[in-house]
Design a protein around this motif. Structure first.
Motif, PDB file in Angstrom:
ATOM      1  N   TRP A  92       2.709  13.910  21.969  1.00 31.34           N
ATOM      2  CA  TRP A  92       1.888  12.708  22.050  1.00 31.34           C
ATOM      3  C   TRP A  92       0.425  13.070  21.812  1.00 31.34           C
ATOM      4  O   TRP A  92       0.063  14.237  21.676  1.00 31.34           O
ATOM      5  N   GLN A  93      -0.418  12.036  21.787  1.00 23.67           N
ATOM      6  CA  GLN A  93      -1.855  12.228  21.699  1.00 23.67           C
ATOM      7  C   GLN A  93      -2.563  11.063  22.387  1.00 23.67           C
ATOM      8  O   GLN A  93      -1.965  10.006  22.626  1.00 23.67           O
ATOM      9  N   ILE A  94      -3.849  11.278  22.728  1.00 23.08           N
ATOM     10  CA  ILE A  94      -4.678  10.195  23.247  1.00 23.08           C
ATOM     11  C   ILE A  94      -5.150   9.377  22.050  1.00 23.08           C
ATOM     12  O   ILE A  94      -5.770   9.919  21.136  1.00 23.08           O
ATOM     13  N   PRO A  95      -4.865   8.079  21.993  1.00 26.73           N
ATOM     14  CA  PRO A  95      -5.230   7.294  20.801  1.00 26.73           C
ATOM     15  C   PRO A  95      -6.738   7.097  20.687  1.00 26.73           C
ATOM     16  O   PRO A  95      -7.481   7.220  21.670  1.00 26.73           O
ATOM     17  N   ASN A  96      -7.180   6.775  19.492  1.00 25.57           N
ATOM     18  CA  ASN A  96      -8.591   6.503  19.230  1.00 25.57           C
ATOM     19  C   ASN A  96      -8.876   5.012  19.325  1.00 25.57           C
ATOM     20  O   ASN A  96      -7.985   4.168  19.217  1.00 25.57           O
ATOM     21  N   GLU A  97     -10.162   4.696  19.513  1.00 16.00           N
ATOM     22  CA  GLU A  97     -10.665   3.336  19.461  1.00 16.00           C
ATOM     23  C   GLU A  97     -12.032   3.369  18.791  1.00 16.00           C
ATOM     24  O   GLU A  97     -12.613   4.430  18.588  1.00 16.00           O
ATOM     25  N   VAL A  98     -12.554   2.192  18.450  1.00 20.18           N
ATOM     26  CA  VAL A  98     -13.905   2.072  17.914  1.00 20.18           C
ATOM     27  C   VAL A  98     -14.752   1.392  18.980  1.00 20.18           C
ATOM     28  O   VAL A  98     -14.528   0.219  19.308  1.00 20.18           O
ATOM     29  N   ALA A  99     -15.709   2.124  19.548  1.00 21.94           N
ATOM     30  CA  ALA A  99     -16.578   1.580  20.589  1.00 21.94           C
ATOM     31  C   ALA A  99     -18.003   2.012  20.313  1.00 21.94           C
ATOM     32  O   ALA A  99     -18.262   3.181  20.024  1.00 21.94           O
ATOM     33  N   LEU A 114       8.017  -0.991  17.267  1.00 21.51           N
ATOM     34  CA  LEU A 114       6.611  -0.767  16.927  1.00 21.51           C
ATOM     35  C   LEU A 114       5.733  -1.580  17.869  1.00 21.51           C
ATOM     36  O   LEU A 114       5.812  -2.803  17.911  1.00 21.51           O
ATOM     37  N   VAL A 115       4.932  -0.858  18.636  1.00 19.63           N
ATOM     38  CA  VAL A 115       3.915  -1.483  19.478  1.00 19.63           C
ATOM     39  C   VAL A 115       2.571  -0.965  19.000  1.00 19.63           C
ATOM     40  O   VAL A 115       2.338   0.241  18.962  1.00 19.63           O
ATOM     41  N   PHE A 116       1.690  -1.872  18.621  1.00 24.71           N
ATOM     42  CA  PHE A 116       0.425  -1.460  18.032  1.00 24.71           C
ATOM     43  C   PHE A 116      -0.406  -0.645  19.020  1.00 24.71           C
ATOM     44  O   PHE A 116      -0.526  -1.004  20.199  1.00 24.71           O
ATOM     45  N   GLY A 117      -0.998   0.433  18.509  1.00 28.02           N
ATOM     46  CA  GLY A 117      -1.929   1.215  19.282  1.00 28.02           C
ATOM     47  C   GLY A 117      -3.343   0.696  19.126  1.00 28.02           C
ATOM     48  O   GLY A 117      -3.620  -0.169  18.272  1.00 28.02           O
ATOM     49  N   PRO A 118      -4.301   1.209  19.928  1.00 28.96           N
ATOM     50  CA  PRO A 118      -5.679   0.691  19.887  1.00 28.96           C
ATOM     51  C   PRO A 118      -6.310   0.736  18.507  1.00 28.96           C
ATOM     52  O   PRO A 118      -6.930  -0.246  18.076  1.00 28.96           O
ATOM     53  N   ILE A 119      -6.185   1.839  17.786  1.00 25.32           N
ATOM     54  CA  ILE A 119      -6.866   1.940  16.499  1.00 25.32           C
ATOM     55  C   ILE A 119      -6.224   1.009  15.473  1.00 25.32           C
ATOM     56  O   ILE A 119      -6.898   0.543  14.535  1.00 25.32           O
ATOM     57  N   GLN A 120      -4.937   0.712  15.617  1.00 22.30           N
ATOM     58  CA  GLN A 120      -4.295  -0.247  14.723  1.00 22.30           C
ATOM     59  C   GLN A 120      -4.813  -1.662  14.979  1.00 22.30           C
ATOM     60  O   GLN A 120      -5.025  -2.435  14.041  1.00 22.30           O
ATOM     61  N   ARG A 170     -28.975  -9.928   9.920  1.00 22.39           N
ATOM     62  CA  ARG A 170     -30.011 -10.832  10.418  1.00 22.39           C
ATOM     63  C   ARG A 170     -30.898 -10.168  11.471  1.00 22.39           C
ATOM     64  O   ARG A 170     -31.272 -10.760  12.462  1.00 22.39           O
ATOM     65  N   GLY A 171     -31.211  -8.897  11.292  1.00 20.24           N
ATOM     66  CA  GLY A 171     -32.094  -8.219  12.229  1.00 20.24           C
ATOM     67  C   GLY A 171     -31.453  -7.927  13.562  1.00 20.24           C
ATOM     68  O   GLY A 171     -32.148  -7.825  14.580  1.00 20.24           O
ATOM     69  N   SER A 172     -30.142  -7.810  13.571  1.00 13.78           N
ATOM     70  CA  SER A 172     -29.424  -7.525  14.808  1.00 13.78           C
ATOM     71  C   SER A 172     -28.257  -6.591  14.511  1.00 13.78           C
ATOM     72  O   SER A 172     -27.919  -6.352  13.353  1.00 13.78           O
ATOM     73  N   SER A 173     -27.652  -6.077  15.559  1.00 14.11           N
ATOM     74  CA  SER A 173     -26.536  -5.138  15.418  1.00 14.11           C
ATOM     75  C   SER A 173     -25.361  -5.626  16.249  1.00 14.11           C
ATOM     76  O   SER A 173     -25.532  -6.133  17.363  1.00 14.11           O
ATOM     77  N   VAL A 174     -24.175  -5.451  15.693  1.00 17.26           N
ATOM     78  CA  VAL A 174     -22.947  -5.781  16.403  1.00 17.26           C
ATOM     79  C   VAL A 174     -22.473  -4.550  17.166  1.00 17.26           C
ATOM     80  O   VAL A 174     -22.375  -3.457  16.611  1.00 17.26           O
ATOM     81  N   ILE A 175     -22.226  -4.725  18.462  1.00 14.06           N
ATOM     82  CA  ILE A 175     -21.723  -3.640  19.308  1.00 14.06           C
ATOM     83  C   ILE A 175     -20.333  -4.030  19.793  1.00 14.06           C
ATOM     84  O   ILE A 175     -20.173  -5.065  20.454  1.00 14.06           O
ATOM     85  N   ARG A 176     -19.357  -3.226  19.469  1.00 13.25           N
ATOM     86  CA  ARG A 176     -17.993  -3.487  19.919  1.00 13.25           C
ATOM     87  C   ARG A 176     -17.699  -2.642  21.143  1.00 13.25           C
ATOM     88  O   ARG A 176     -17.869  -1.429  21.138  1.00 13.25           O
ATOM     89  N   GLY A 177     -17.295  -3.304  22.208  1.00 12.52           N
ATOM     90  CA  GLY A 177     -17.046  -2.617  23.461  1.00 12.52           C
ATOM     91  C   GLY A 177     -15.686  -1.951  23.487  1.00 12.52           C
ATOM     92  O   GLY A 177     -14.949  -1.921  22.498  1.00 12.52           O
ATOM     93  N   ASN A 178     -15.353  -1.395  24.669  1.00 12.40           N
ATOM     94  CA  ASN A 178     -14.066  -0.737  24.841  1.00 12.40           C
ATOM     95  C   ASN A 178     -12.919  -1.712  24.597  1.00 12.40           C
ATOM     96  O   ASN A 178     -12.959  -2.860  25.037  1.00 12.40           O
ATOM     97  N   LEU A 179     -11.907  -1.246  23.900  1.00 10.14           N
ATOM     98  CA  LEU A 179     -10.692  -2.031  23.706  1.00 10.14           C
ATOM     99  C   LEU A 179      -9.769  -1.793  24.891  1.00 10.14           C
ATOM    100  O   LEU A 179      -9.385  -0.656  25.167  1.00 10.14           O
TER     101      LEU A 179
END
Length: 711
Positions: free
Chosen positions: A467-474, A538-544, A565-574
């Motif tokens: 197994w492995q620890i899955p990735n996310e985008v945060a 198939l159960v989707f993982g975080p990065i999927q 527009r002079g701003s940034s999008v920040i995506r939090g923990n999934l």
């Protein structure tokens, strides 16, 4: 016992068949050489020590060096599984014992089903405690909204739970500490006598957001103002994470507490923390210790003044018990009396456990400044969360409670230092209610469990089920998903509880294969359960899920528009939440202006195995997700408008009343012209848009005249 030669850590076939005999021969030839040298001293016979010394050198180079390498290459490797089986068994068994992996109970999750609306209705209590705030953007929000002065700082934001109005609520909590590097006038008096402590905490529920995307505070401001049943009666913080200097409290000079309008509020320390400077010798000792003659020369320091040093809580604990390894994340608790208490997890570790695979773990920052990145690590192959430590933020009192009495190392320390380590049952109930399983330990255990859940030697050797620890985008970066605290019931139970959970994925794949839960409530504290998912489903993982979010055009377009527009999008923990026999994925989305470090929570993305939704509120996103799970594969909600892929049904345009006579008719005509103008604007028909605005203006003028005549 610590060999790295074989297929697994620890003594293997070659080590015991060749290496061990080489060591025995070396000891024998070393003894003979010593006897030869002694004999040569009595009766000169240099040939004897030369011969024995040559044999000793031969045993080191050939028998201890060449022979094991030849045996490993030409005997063991062609028959590795057969010859190494008993030693692999030792490695598996003793690694699992060293890191307490034996306590992890494996259960089958059962067949995974699509998320249904009824699943959400059945778990309303769970949904009310879903964490929408990521601690990193929330920390910046705290600094902007509740720092209030440049010299106040929030080192960290922690997740905890409190009983509020009879209901357990999950909250985020930050401690307002004093950062003396930002004092506007850092004189000796200000740094040592007047600015001595931080003040108060900030707390907000994890699931509440104001209309402008900011946290809805439970506790805020100066002095701490609470809208719930939690009251802070002793808000001063003399011992904390940023308090890494020496101060002198209880002097003739009042100590700054907090600003109030154009004036300041002051206090005098009345606690027991620190050393009383009641003699000239003590003042001289501290002046020498600090290399600071002002301790002797200052007239405000009196015989009742206390010198507080080692105020940084981790430095303080290390000075008392340097043999304990501290977790990187102490957290603040408000007890029933309203006092602020730091809780710190501590580990007993060793690098001498036979056959156990070693790991490298962080040991803290290179300096005593916790804001610096962790730069030091230590290699261990045994680890237990044996102690919970409580530190009073006002008095600095340190109390130790043994949370793992089965650990032989802490039992030895408890016997060596009687009275220091108290039984876990002696911890006050108001602190016991906030005990939690440490993320640092779960990270180590989870990383090892990706391999050591395989107890069959053949499966382990072939790494068939790795197994492995899955990735996310945060926060704009892809990396391993972090464990997260949630309040939800375990499968098969109806009672929500406080859990620390982490999903797993198969090695080299991104789908989810299992998830691990550490129980935190006192009745079940420390129990570890891993729920294994069916391998044929198939159960989707975080990065999927992150990929599906990126691939949804409406969401992707909205993110791109905000970024331009002079701003940034920040995506939090999934967050991946098991709901009945399904999984709910939740990701908060923040918007931060390029000119202001004040992130605002603007959207909530939810997903299931069959749909993705986005809305301004969690409830709106869940409603859309439910609709998508039953009607269409993808549903996106934005600003309250549902886009389910179908052509929108145009709203009927109100009929324009010709020659209105009454006030009601004029109002209806004005509304009709306004609706027609808006429809023309959406269609890009600017000619019609202008005509309708002129008609609207004319109708409003006539309406005003009719109202004047009526009056």
């Amino acid at each position: 016992l610590y060999s790295t030669r074989g297929v697994a850590f620890g003594a293997g076939y070659t080590d015991l068949r060749a290496g061990l005999w080489a060591l025995r021969l070396q000891m024998a030839f070393m003894l003979l050489t010593a006897l030869g040298v002694f004999y040569n001293a009595l009766r000169p016979a240099p040939r004897l020590p030369l011969i024995t010394g040559a044999l000793w050198l031969f045993s080191v180079l050939v028998i201890g060096g060449v022979l094991p390498g030849v045996m490993q290459r030409y005997v063991v490797e062609p028959n590795e599984l057969t010859l190494e089986t008993p030693y692999i068994e030792n490695n598996i068994a003793l690694t699992r014992r060293a890191y307490d992996l034996e306590r992890i109970e494996a259960r089958d999750f059962g067949q995974v089903q699509d998320l249904q609306p009824q699943d959400l209705l059945d778990n309303e209590d769970v949904l009310r405690n879903i964490r929408l705030w990521d601690w990193r953007p929330l920390q910046r929000t705290y600094i902007q909204l509740q720092g209030l002065r440049p010299y106040y700082s929030f080192t960290d934001v922690d997740v905890d739970r409190y009983v509020i109005d009879g209901e357990q609520r999950q909250v985020m909590l930050g401690t307002r500490e004093l950062d003396k590097s930002k004092l506007p006038a850092p004189s000796w008096v200000n740094r040592n006598l007047e600015f001595t402590h931080g003040y108060g905490i900030v707390m907000n529920p994890v699931n509440e957001v104001t209309a402008d995307g900011q946290p809805s505070f439970f506790i805020q401001d100066f002095p701490p103002r609470s809208r719930v049943s939690i009251e802070v009666t002793r808000p001063e913080i003399y011992y904390g994470e940023l308090t890494n200097d020496t101060v002198y409290v209880g002097s003739n000079r009042q100590e700054f507490s907090y600003p109030s309008g154009n004036t300041n509020v002051y206090t005098n320390y009345s606690g027991t923390g620190g050393v009383v400077l009641d003699s000239f010798l003590k003042r001289l000792a501290f002046a020498m210790r600090q290399s600071d003659p002002n301790v002797l020369l200052n007239d405000d320091i009196t015989p009742t003044t206390r010198a507080q040093f080692r105020r940084q809580i981790q430095e303080r604990i290390r000075a008392l018990t340097p043999f304990l390894l501290l977790d990187a994340d102490p957290y603040m608790v408000v007890n029933d009396e309203g006092r602020l208490i730091w809780l710190q997890d501590a580990y007993t570790v060793s690098d001498d456990f036979p056959y156990a695979t070693p790991v490298r773990i962080p040991t803290g920052a290179a300096t005593d400044d916790p804001t610096q990145p962790v730069t030091t690590t230590r290699t261990v192959n045994y680890m237990r969360n044996a102690v919970k430590i409580a530190v009073d933020a006002y008095n600095g009192t340190v109390s130790y409670y043994v949370s793992d009495p089965n650990d032989p190392i802490i039992r030895s320390y408890a016997r060596a230092f009687p009275g220091v380590f108290q039984p876990f049952e002696n911890m006050p109930a108001d602190l016991m209610a906030h005990v939690r399983y440490p993320e640092g330990l779960l990270n180590v255990q989870a990383d090892l469990y990706t391999t050591y859940h395989m107890t069959d030697v053949r499966v382990f050797y072939n790494k068939e089920d790795l197994w492995q620890i899955p990735n996310e985008v945060a926060n704009g970066q892809e990396g391993p998903i972090e464990p997260y605290y949630v309040t939800l019931p375990l499968p098969g139970s109806n009672e929500p509880e406080y859990l620390l959970i982490l999903p797993f994925s198969p090695a080299t794949k991104n789908n989810m294969i299992a998830w691990l839960a550490a129980r935190n409530d006192p009745a079940h504290y420390g129990q570890l359960i891993v729920y294994e998912l069916p391998k044929q489903e198939l159960v989707f993982g975080p990065i999927q899920i992150e990929g599906r979010i990126d691939q949804e055009p409406a969401i992707s377009e909205q993110f791109t528009l905000w970024d331009q527009r002079g701003s940034s999008v920040i995506r939090g923990n999934l967050l991946v939440l098991p709901i009945n026999q399904s999984f709910l994925y939740i990701e908060p989305v923040y918007l931060e202006s390029d000119t202001s470090a004040l992130p605002e929570l603007k959207r909530i993305v939810t997903a299931s195995n069959s749909a993705v939704a986005m809305a301004e509120t969690l409830s709106g996103s869940l409603v859309a997700l439910s609709r998508g799970s039953t009607d269409t594969p993808i549903v996106v909600v934005d600003d309250g408008v549902v886009d389910d892929g179908a052509e929108p049904t145009p709203a009927p345009t109100p009929e324009v009343i010709l020659n209105p006579q009454t006030i009601e008719e004029y109002v209806a005509a004005a509304n009709a012209h306004l609706a027609a103008a808006e429809e023309a604007q959406r269609n890009g028909d600017w000619a019609t848009y202008g005509r309708e605005l002129e008609a609207l203006q004319q109708t409003l003028t006539e309406l005003s005249a009719v109202i004047d005549q009526t009056e």
